[in-house]
Design an enzyme around this catalytic site. Structure first.
Site, PDB file in Angstrom:
ATOM      1  N   LYS A 124       0.835  -1.203   0.000  1.00 10.30           N
ATOM      2  CA  LYS A 124       0.000   0.000   0.000  1.00 10.30           C
ATOM      3  C   LYS A 124       0.872   1.256   0.000  1.00 10.30           C
ATOM      4  O   LYS A 124       0.492   2.290  -0.546  1.00 10.30           O
ATOM      5  CB  LYS A 124      -0.927   0.003   1.222  1.00 10.30           C
ATOM      6  CG  LYS A 124      -1.812  -1.238   1.377  1.00 10.30           C
ATOM      7  CD  LYS A 124      -2.849  -1.331   0.291  1.00 10.30           C
ATOM      8  CE  LYS A 124      -3.909  -2.370   0.592  1.00 10.30           C
ATOM      9  NZ  LYS A 124      -3.411  -3.749   0.700  1.00 10.30           N
ATOM     10  N   GLU A 208      -2.131   6.377   8.413  1.00 11.98           N
ATOM     11  CA  GLU A 208      -2.962   7.219   7.550  1.00 11.98           C
ATOM     12  C   GLU A 208      -3.887   8.032   8.451  1.00 11.98           C
ATOM     13  O   GLU A 208      -4.560   7.469   9.316  1.00 11.98           O
ATOM     14  CB  GLU A 208      -3.780   6.319   6.618  1.00 11.98           C
ATOM     15  CG  GLU A 208      -4.435   7.027   5.465  1.00 11.98           C
ATOM     16  CD  GLU A 208      -5.082   6.023   4.520  1.00 11.98           C
ATOM     17  OE1 GLU A 208      -4.434   5.653   3.519  1.00 11.98           O
ATOM     18  OE2 GLU A 208      -6.214   5.585   4.804  1.00 11.98           O
ATOM     19  N   ARG A 300      -8.251  -6.905  -9.157  1.00  8.29           N
ATOM     20  CA  ARG A 300      -9.040  -8.106  -9.443  1.00  8.29           C
ATOM     21  C   ARG A 300     -10.469  -7.698  -9.753  1.00  8.29           C
ATOM     22  O   ARG A 300     -10.830  -6.523  -9.649  1.00  8.29           O
ATOM     23  CB  ARG A 300      -9.040  -9.040  -8.228  1.00  8.29           C
ATOM     24  CG  ARG A 300      -9.505  -8.317  -6.951  1.00  8.29           C
ATOM     25  CD  ARG A 300      -9.705  -9.231  -5.788  1.00  8.29           C
ATOM     26  NE  ARG A 300      -9.823  -8.518  -4.532  1.00  8.29           N
ATOM     27  CZ  ARG A 300     -10.897  -7.867  -4.114  1.00  8.29           C
ATOM     28  NH1 ARG A 300     -11.966  -7.827  -4.892  1.00  8.29           N
ATOM     29  NH2 ARG A 300     -10.922  -7.249  -2.946  1.00  8.29           N
TER      30      ARG A 300
END
Length: 457
Positions: A124, A208, A300
């Site tokens: 990430k 974050e 995906r």
């Protein structure tokens, strides 16, 4: 056999997954005249879709590590069946670099982004750095994994509370902790690192800043091997429990056309910078003031892809297969018009209040009355089927379309009210509670909606 655009035509597809997504992929393959190979564990030997596949192979014990997550066994099936391509569905090995690379190394086609893209975006932090480099806003946080709790204390001193501690290589809603005070930092860091090693083989964490009352908005896109990209609208995914989605819809009730073009711009910038191919989703958080921040990329097919299909008319699974076969995209951005509104409710075999899984045997099954093109139910259910305790408890997805959001919600409510699965508990009562809530109907909600709804009850 080569495709006219230079790629290999897929003639036989191994579907490396279980449940309703296998039935969904088989339907697409039939329309494209592609033979299908299904796999199953001992716990899934009675799955109804096995009869619909052209071939089916047993992977072994119910334990997913020994079956659906066993790359060696899946490659053995690929070779024995002589399938020339693999579709990983979602979950399990769908975003596994190791599996994708093993498929490609065997000489077969991987229906998804290139293995090297999967390897890079496992992190990430890498994705945050890419977003930063192309001017896509990211939330304040760390673009490298934190080394120890002291770094987290320093971040808190600068940016304050609350913030999220996330696994760098987590996914599926797993590996996220909200930290709202100094005394919780050390415990959260140690706990999350431990979970990361156990679930993903990597305990790296990053920070974050937490957006208060955010909305979760994602953009579906397709990318071929010729540098063409197209965005297929956005999906509103803010109705979640434990960071996992329950109800999704398209378009979002708060996104303007100007917002949509901004999100499309961000999405294509990111996809190009990553060298992305095939179908993917870029996820964003929307703050209360209407600002958007990149969150992550899902490399995906998404569980909620049907709502996009209903409003755009684009079959995403067939598009995946065509792109993997070397075809160019046959649709351009200006041809994508969002028609009406679609909304999906996931049906999990869980207690509707505690979310404790409810495995068991389906003793009675009553589907909602069919309603033309307005209702779609993606499932792999039949009476007498046992729901095993070893896998994700999602049983089905009920998707309704309407010319307006209000009409789509009404049709979904009617469908869920007529959907009966006897023998196991499901979250259908919770879905109905959401769909009947005035705040939801008016479009006034955020990612904490379910938590507040249940607290009020």
């Amino acid at each position: 056999m080569r495709h006219k655009d230079g790629g290999n035509v897929i003639k036989k597809l191994l579907i490396a997954n279980r449940g309703e997504i296998v039935a969904r992929i088989i339907r697409a393959c039939r329309e494209l005249d592609i033979k299908t190979v299904a796999v199953y564990s001992d716990a899934d030997q009675s799955a109804p879709y096995l009869k619909d596949a052209d071939e089916a192979y047993n992977l072994g014990p119910a334990n997913p590590v020994k079956s659906y997550l066993n790359i060696e066994k899946l490659i053995d099936v690929l070779k024995i069946s002589r399938a020339d391509a693999v579709h990983p569905g979602y979950g399990f090995l769908a975003e596994s670099y190791a599996f994708a690379q093993a498929v490609v190394s065997s000489g077969a086609i991987w229906v998804g982004p290139p293995p090297e893209v999967l390897k890079a975006i496992e992190s990430k932090c890498y994705c945050r750095r890419i977003a930063d480099s192309v001017g896509v806003p990211v939330l304040p946080g760390t673009n490298e994994p934190v080394r120890d709790a002291n770094e987290i204390f320093q971040f808190a001193a600068k940016y304050g509370y609350p913030f999220l501690l996330k696994l760098d290589k987590g996914g599926g809603g797993k590996g996220i902790e909200s930290v709202n005070s100094e005394e919780k930092i050390k415990g959260a860091f140690e706990r999350l690192s431990r979970i990361g090693y156990m679930a993903f083989g990597n305990g790296d964490c990053y920070i974050e800043k937490q957006v208060m009352m955010p909305r979760h908005i994602e953009v579906q896109f397709l990318a071929d091997h010729f540098g063409n990209y197209v965005c297929l609208g956005e999906r509103e995914c803010s109705i979640q429990r434990r960071y996992q989605k329950i109800i999704e819809e398209s378009p979002s009730p708060v996104i303007t056309e100007e917002d949509r073009q901004t999100l499309y711009n961000y999405t294509i910038k990111l996809a190009k910078a990553m060298g992305y191919r095939n179908a993917g989703t870029i996820e964003f958080l929307r703050s209360e003031d209407g600002s958007f921040y990149f969150m992550e990329v899902n490399a995906r097919l998404q569980v909620e892809h049907p709502v996009t299909e209903l409003v755009t008319g684009v079959d995403i699974v067939k598009s995946q297969l065509k792109i993997a076969s070397g075809e160019k995209l046959n649709v351009e951005q200006e041809e994508i018009n969002l028609r009406g509104h679609a909304i999906e409710a996931r049906v999990y075999a869980e207690d509707p209040l505690s979310f404790v899984p409810s495995p068991g045997k389906i003793e009675k099954l009553i589907f909602p009355s069919a309603n033309g093109h307005f209702l779609r139910i993606d499932h792999a259910l039949e009476e007498g089927l046992s729901i095993p305790p070893y896998y994700d408890p999602m049983l089905a997805k009920v998707i309704a379309w309407g010319s307006t959001r209000e009409e789509a919600i009404r049709r979904l409510r009617e469908a869920l009210a007529g959907f009966h699965i006897g023998g196991v508990k499901t979250i259908i009562p919770l879905n109905l509670m959401v769909l009947e809530n005035n705040s939801f109907v008016s479009g006034q909600f955020y990612t904490g909606f379910i938590r507040e709804l249940l607290a009020a009850k």
